[in-house]
Design a protein around this motif. Structure first.
Motif, mmCIF file in Angstrom:
data_model
loop_
_atom_site.group_PDB
_atom_site.id
_atom_site.type_symbol
_atom_site.label_atom_id
_atom_site.label_comp_id
_atom_site.label_asym_id
_atom_site.label_seq_id
_atom_site.Cartn_x
_atom_site.Cartn_y
_atom_site.Cartn_z
ATOM 1 N N PRO A 3 15.963 -0.218 23.990
ATOM 2 C CA PRO A 3 17.342 0.262 23.955
ATOM 3 C C PRO A 3 18.239 -0.880 23.495
ATOM 4 O O PRO A 3 17.830 -2.040 23.563
ATOM 5 C CB PRO A 3 17.634 0.627 25.410
ATOM 6 C CG PRO A 3 16.287 0.821 26.045
ATOM 7 C CD PRO A 3 15.382 -0.131 25.312
ATOM 8 N N ARG A 20 19.740 2.941 22.310
ATOM 9 C CA ARG A 20 19.349 3.972 21.353
ATOM 10 C C ARG A 20 20.501 4.275 20.410
ATOM 11 O O ARG A 20 21.657 4.172 20.786
ATOM 12 C CB ARG A 20 18.913 5.240 22.083
ATOM 13 C CG ARG A 20 17.613 5.034 22.846
ATOM 14 C CD ARG A 20 17.173 6.311 23.531
ATOM 15 N NE ARG A 20 15.907 6.122 24.216
ATOM 16 C CZ ARG A 20 14.719 6.323 23.664
ATOM 17 N NH1 ARG A 20 14.628 6.728 22.415
ATOM 18 N NH2 ARG A 20 13.613 6.131 24.351
ATOM 19 N N ARG A 48 15.243 3.885 19.224
ATOM 20 C CA ARG A 48 15.471 2.568 19.807
ATOM 21 C C ARG A 48 15.620 1.524 18.711
ATOM 22 O O ARG A 48 15.153 1.717 17.598
ATOM 23 C CB ARG A 48 14.298 2.183 20.717
ATOM 24 C CG ARG A 48 14.226 3.035 21.969
ATOM 25 C CD ARG A 48 13.004 2.747 22.776
ATOM 26 N NE ARG A 48 11.851 3.370 22.112
ATOM 27 C CZ ARG A 48 10.621 3.346 22.579
ATOM 28 N NH1 ARG A 48 10.347 2.716 23.695
ATOM 29 N NH2 ARG A 48 9.638 3.935 21.942
#
Length: 130
Positions: free
Chosen positions: A50, A52, A58
């Protein structure tokens, strides 16, 4: 640096199950890469984590010894991780680095911090040879 040619699936060290690790409930993946050449700069780490993006993907980052040059080796079995809420995920792995001034390979600790909220990834090589 952002993922580029080094992160091709063909560069994942085999067997894959021994050269990928998942952290943070599978949200973070660390992958051992081998680009074959150059001989003193073939090894990289890929980190998928992350935050995202708007499509749910990601971020992807690759870590080498310098821009467009990898390490002379990574001892992926030494990869360890810890978490500090004030810093984020912290990784440590032993990396081999080519020292052109002495034409030798030095083993050093590679320390990486990852802030999953901001996406910041910071990698630092220890100054001391192991």
């Amino acid at each position: 640096m952002p993922c580029h040619w080094q992160t091709s699936a063909r560069n994942i060290v085999e067997p894959w199950e021994d050269n990928m690790r998942a952290f943070a409930n599978g949200e973070v993946r660390v992958v051992n890469l081998d680009t074959i050449e150059p001989a003193v700069g073939f090894a990289y780490l890929m980190i998928i984590s992350p935050p995202r993006d708007v499509m749910g993907g990601r971020q992807c980052r690759v870590i080498g010894a310098a821009e467009n040059i990898g390490f002379a080796g990574l001892d992926f079995d030494t990869l360890s991780a810890d978490y500090d809420p004030a810093v984020g995920l912290m990784f440590e792995v032993v990396a081999s680095v080519y020292a052109p001034e002495t034409d030798t390979i030095e083993r050093r600790f590679l320390n990486i911090t990852l802030n999953q909220q901001t996406g910041d990834v910071v990698a630092v090589l220890s100054a001391d040879n192991l």
